[in-house]
Design a protein around this motif. Structure first.
Motif, PDB file in Angstrom:
ATOM      1  N   ALA A 165       0.837  -1.191   0.000  1.00 47.42           N
ATOM      2  CA  ALA A 165       0.000   0.000   0.000  1.00 47.42           C
ATOM      3  C   ALA A 165       0.875   1.245   0.000  1.00 47.42           C
ATOM      4  O   ALA A 165       1.906   1.293   0.674  1.00 47.42           O
ATOM      5  N   SER A 166       0.464   2.253  -0.760  1.00 52.24           N
ATOM      6  CA  SER A 166       1.154   3.540  -0.750  1.00 52.24           C
ATOM      7  C   SER A 166       0.201   4.597  -0.201  1.00 52.24           C
ATOM      8  O   SER A 166      -1.009   4.540  -0.437  1.00 52.24           O
ATOM      9  N   PHE A 167       0.747   5.576   0.510  1.00 50.49           N
ATOM     10  CA  PHE A 167      -0.069   6.580   1.192  1.00 50.49           C
ATOM     11  C   PHE A 167       0.394   7.983   0.812  1.00 50.49           C
ATOM     12  O   PHE A 167       1.594   8.256   0.750  1.00 50.49           O
ATOM     13  N   ILE A 168      -0.571   8.877   0.569  1.00 51.27           N
ATOM     14  CA  ILE A 168      -0.293  10.297   0.356  1.00 51.27           C
ATOM     15  C   ILE A 168      -1.408  11.096   1.018  1.00 51.27           C
ATOM     16  O   ILE A 168      -2.478  10.563   1.324  1.00 51.27           O
ATOM     17  N   LEU A 184      -6.039  11.252   4.288  1.00 49.18           N
ATOM     18  CA  LEU A 184      -5.001  10.351   3.807  1.00 49.18           C
ATOM     19  C   LEU A 184      -5.573   9.482   2.703  1.00 49.18           C
ATOM     20  O   LEU A 184      -6.706   8.991   2.813  1.00 49.18           O
ATOM     21  N   GLU A 185      -4.798   9.286   1.638  1.00 52.15           N
ATOM     22  CA  GLU A 185      -5.213   8.414   0.532  1.00 52.15           C
ATOM     23  C   GLU A 185      -4.302   7.192   0.487  1.00 52.15           C
ATOM     24  O   GLU A 185      -3.093   7.298   0.633  1.00 52.15           O
ATOM     25  N   MET A 186      -4.911   6.030   0.257  1.00 51.20           N
ATOM     26  CA  MET A 186      -4.163   4.777   0.128  1.00 51.20           C
ATOM     27  C   MET A 186      -4.487   4.148  -1.219  1.00 51.20           C
ATOM     28  O   MET A 186      -5.655   4.033  -1.592  1.00 51.20           O
ATOM     29  N   VAL A 187      -3.469   3.721  -1.943  1.00 52.26           N
ATOM     30  CA  VAL A 187      -3.631   3.020  -3.215  1.00 52.26           C
ATOM     31  C   VAL A 187      -2.972   1.655  -3.089  1.00 52.26           C
ATOM     32  O   VAL A 187      -1.848   1.541  -2.594  1.00 52.26           O
ATOM     33  N   VAL A 188      -3.696   0.616  -3.539  1.00 52.78           N
ATOM     34  CA  VAL A 188      -3.195  -0.756  -3.449  1.00 52.78           C
ATOM     35  C   VAL A 188      -3.391  -1.431  -4.806  1.00 52.78           C
ATOM     36  O   VAL A 188      -4.526  -1.662  -5.236  1.00 52.78           O
ATOM     37  N   TYR A 201     -13.482   5.998   2.981  1.00 54.58           N
ATOM     38  CA  TYR A 201     -14.114   5.810   1.674  1.00 54.58           C
ATOM     39  C   TYR A 201     -13.242   4.796   0.927  1.00 54.58           C
ATOM     40  O   TYR A 201     -12.027   4.984   0.830  1.00 54.58           O
ATOM     41  N   SER A 202     -13.835   3.748   0.407  1.00 53.69           N
ATOM     42  CA  SER A 202     -13.032   2.745  -0.298  1.00 53.69           C
ATOM     43  C   SER A 202     -13.760   2.239  -1.527  1.00 53.69           C
ATOM     44  O   SER A 202     -14.985   2.065  -1.505  1.00 53.69           O
ATOM     45  N   LEU A 203     -13.005   1.969  -2.586  1.00 52.31           N
ATOM     46  CA  LEU A 203     -13.561   1.308  -3.761  1.00 52.31           C
ATOM     47  C   LEU A 203     -12.448   0.610  -4.539  1.00 52.31           C
ATOM     48  O   LEU A 203     -11.268   0.918  -4.375  1.00 52.31           O
ATOM     49  N   VAL A 204     -12.844  -0.367  -5.338  1.00 50.59           N
ATOM     50  CA  VAL A 204     -11.923  -1.059  -6.235  1.00 50.59           C
ATOM     51  C   VAL A 204     -12.451  -0.917  -7.661  1.00 50.59           C
ATOM     52  O   VAL A 204     -13.641  -0.723  -7.875  1.00 50.59           O
ATOM     53  N   ILE A 250      -4.036   5.273 -11.699  1.00 50.07           N
ATOM     54  CA  ILE A 250      -4.171   5.944 -10.408  1.00 50.07           C
ATOM     55  C   ILE A 250      -4.974   7.232 -10.578  1.00 50.07           C
ATOM     56  O   ILE A 250      -5.849   7.549  -9.753  1.00 50.07           O
ATOM     57  N   GLU A 251      -4.724   7.975 -11.651  1.00 43.81           N
ATOM     58  CA  GLU A 251      -5.508   9.188 -11.903  1.00 43.81           C
ATOM     59  C   GLU A 251      -6.980   8.859 -12.102  1.00 43.81           C
ATOM     60  O   GLU A 251      -7.864   9.571 -11.609  1.00 43.81           O
ATOM     61  N   GLN A 252      -7.264   7.780 -12.831  1.00 44.85           N
ATOM     62  CA  GLN A 252      -8.658   7.368 -13.019  1.00 44.85           C
ATOM     63  C   GLN A 252      -9.300   7.000 -11.686  1.00 44.85           C
ATOM     64  O   GLN A 252     -10.456   7.372 -11.412  1.00 44.85           O
ATOM     65  N   ALA A 253      -8.564   6.265 -10.858  1.00 44.41           N
ATOM     66  CA  ALA A 253      -9.100   5.876  -9.549  1.00 44.41           C
ATOM     67  C   ALA A 253      -9.348   7.106  -8.680  1.00 44.41           C
ATOM     68  O   ALA A 253     -10.368   7.185  -7.969  1.00 44.41           O
ATOM     69  N   GLN A 254      -8.454   8.075  -8.739  1.00 45.01           N
ATOM     70  CA  GLN A 254      -8.640   9.293  -7.944  1.00 45.01           C
ATOM     71  C   GLN A 254      -9.854  10.079  -8.408  1.00 45.01           C
ATOM     72  O   GLN A 254     -10.602  10.605  -7.575  1.00 45.01           O
TER      73      GLN A 254
END
Length: 240
Positions: free
Chosen positions: A148-151, A161-165, A204-207, A220-224
């Motif tokens: 997982a990455s966090f920004i 905080l945002e997490m991308v996996v 807030y979470s989604l896949v 990642i841009e699309q997910a954001q």
């Protein structure tokens, strides 16, 4: 006027008072609204639900208050989920804290692939930095073989905080259970945002799928962008 014509007139008047089928502009804000009656993650996964007592009201108004949590789901802001099922689960204590969920499944029986989680923070974590550090620790513990990455990120309730996996997929107990991952044949990505508001931690979470030929930066841009829209669907019940 004869009896036959009288009967036809009565039927016509009665029909005028009957509710008509919804037009295209009156499509319910979401296909189905239910309340979870059982959700089991240990052993064989189990997810059972019953029709929500306020389903019709939620569909017609486009809004569902999440019990006494102080939040509501604005269904009218969730057009991409119109054909999905919204599942409400309130005051679950299985993680040792008070969690309330709004969960989204494509058909009510498959994996949950989007969620809002409202966690009432224990008194010793009612601090923004402490709570978000705990979030990082918990999420890293749930990643298993993933990463997982966090920004930092903006949310409707302030800076969070945002997490991308990469590769994360939904599950019966998404998003608070250990992460599950996609196969190489069906790549995906998971994105979550966390923010502290008053005494609550909001997640807030989604896949979403990762199409062939789309690079990491682009997905990642699309997910954001999708998350930007999704997070607008959770609002304070009393905005004051």
């Amino acid at each position: 006027m004869n009896r036959s014509r009288n009967r036809l007139l009565c039927l016509a008047l009665a029909a005028a008072w009957l509710p008509t089928a919804a037009s295209a502009d009156e499509t319910p804000a979401i296909h189905n609204v239910v309340t979870v009656t059982e959700q089991r993650c240990q052993g064989p996964a189990i997810l059972q639900w019953a029709v929500h007592p306020r389903r019709r009201q939620a569909q017609e108004s486009g809004s569902l208050a999440l019990g006494d949590t102080g939040y509501r789901v604005d269904l009218s802001a969730l057009a991409p989920f119109r054909e999905w099922t919204l599942m409400e689960r309130l005051h679950d204590g299985s993680r040792g804290v008070d969690d309330s969920y709004a969960l989204f499944s494509r058909d009510g029986s498959g994996p949950i692939e989007a969620a809002y989680v409202i966690t009432r923070l224990p008194e010793d974590l009612r601090d923004n930095e402490l709570a978000l550090r705990q979030v990082v620790a918990i999420q890293q513990g749930n990643t298993g073989d993933g990463k997982a990455s966090f920004i930092e990120a903006d949310t409707p309730f302030g800076r969070g905080l945002e997490m991308v996996v990469g590769g994360r997929v939904g599950s019966t107990c998404y998003p608070t259970a250990r992460f599950l991952y996609a196969t190489a044949e069906a790549p995906s990505i998971g994105i979550s945002r966390f923010v502290v508001r008053n005494d609550d931690l909001i997640e807030y979470s989604l896949v979403m799928s990762w199409p062939d030929g789309v690079g990491q930066g682009a997905i990642i841009e699309q997910a954001q962008r999708r998350m930007d829209g999704f997070q607008r669907g959770l609002a304070a019940a009393d905005p004051r």
